[in-house]
Structures are given as C-alpha cells and as structure tokens.
Write an enzyme that holds these catalytic residues in place. Structure first.
Site, short mmCIF file in Angstrom:
data_model
loop_
_atom_site.label_atom_id
_atom_site.label_comp_id
_atom_site.label_asym_id
_atom_site.label_seq_id
_atom_site.Cartn_x
_atom_site.Cartn_y
_atom_site.Cartn_z
N ASP A 127 1.12 -0.68 0.27
CA ASP A 127 -0.14 0.04 0.06
C ASP A 127 0.98 1.00 0.12
OD1 ASP A 127 -2.38 -1.19 0.23
OD2 ASP A 127 -2.03 -1.71 2.39
N ASP A 161 -6.86 -1.55 -4.29
CA ASP A 161 -7.94 -1.16 -3.36
C ASP A 161 -9.10 -0.07 -4.05
OD1 ASP A 161 -7.32 -2.53 -1.45
OD2 ASP A 161 -6.43 -1.24 -1.13
#
Length: 184
Positions: A127, A161
């Site tokens: 991320d 995401d």
C-alpha cells in the site's frame, strides 16, 4: 469475442499492469525521491482492509484462499454476464472489482516468494497512497476526545483497493439504471 468482452479484459489488464508497476516501483525504491512525494506513504499490509488480520498461520492461508475463490467466482460471473449481453456498465463495474481483487491476490500469493520474506500464499499487500489531508490533537478541554490524535482519512491504500472501491461505488450509484431491465 464480443466488444464487451474486450472492454472487460482490457480494463482488467490495464488496472493490473498499472497497479503492479506502481507497487514494484514503490517497494523496490524505499529511499528514493518517490517517498518524498506528497501522499506517498509506503507500507505493507499482512491482512485485509485497515490492516485487520486473521489469527495464526492458518489465518493468512484462509484469507488468501478466500480471495482466490472469490475472484474465481467473480470471473465466472463476469464471463456469464458478457455472454448474456448484460449492460456494459455492469460489466465495467465487475471488471473494476475483479481487477482490484487480482492485483491484491498477486501480492498475497507471490510477493513473499519474489521478495524472499515468506512462502507462497503468505505475501503482504503493498500500500502506498495516504491522503492525510489534515491531522491534529484535540484540545484537552473537549470531553472524551481531549488530547487525542485525529487524522482525517487515515487509511493507506493502493490502485487495486481504489479499483475495488470505484467498482462498488459505480455499481451502487448506477444500480437502478443497470438492474432495471437485467435480471442476473
């Protein structure tokens, strides 16, 4: 293959390639100029959304296998929708969701082996986007919150995401238009 099938495959591949390029660049350049950019905050997520982890060694296997099975179900459903000539908007929404799921699965299944820190199915999802627009400590005189740290939009996320979120949001916003005539 139909036009809708090509749209779906092209969208999935475009998002997957973009997602993986960004993840690999950010992961392999930890001390580079990339990390001085605003809104880039590299981290690796061992679990699922918001860093939630299932307990024990079996928890990681369960999560990764669940992701694989869910992606296969979505892919089969998507193929059936393309064959039934469902509206393009529905196909785009599900393609976005599938692309994001596959992007995170690649991390979970292979990154541990590729980068040498874990066996297959035990990788961590990379991320990097952190839109911490503002943060502060609450004044101490405020009941319950006084002196506590507040951060607006704390989650750190990636392209995959975002693709899942946009796909779900897109389907929710336009669901009346998409599902009025189509019976899935």
């Amino acid at each position: 293959m139909s036009k809708k099938g090509w749209i779906s495959i092209s969208l999935i591949l475009l998002i997957l390639v973009f997602d993986q390029i960004i993840k690999i660049v950010v992961k392999t350049q930890p001390l580079s100029w990339i990390h001085t950019l605003p809104f880039i905050d590299y981290t690796e997520n061992n679990g699922m959304a918001f860093g939630i982890e299932l307990p024990g060694k079996g928890g990681k296997y369960f999560l990764t296998i669940f992701r694989l099975i869910a992606s296969i179900v979505i892919a089969v459903f998507l193929v059936k929708m393309v064959r039934k000539d469902v509206k393009t908007g529905i196909i785009v929404g599900f393609s976005l969701i599938l692309a994001g799921a596959l992007g995170n699965i690649i991390d979970s299944v292979f990154y541990g082996v590729i980068f040498g820190y874990a066996p297959i199915l035990h990788g961590r999802v990379v991320d990097m986007f952190h839109f911490n627009l503002f943060h502060f400590f609450w004044p101490k005189w405020i009941p319950f919150f006084g002196g506590k740290y507040f951060e607006f939009f704390a989650p750190i996320f990636n392209v995959a995401d975002s693709s899942i979120t946009i796909g779900i949001g897109y389907m929710l916003i336009f669901q009346r238009r998409f599902f009025k005539e189509n019976k899935l």
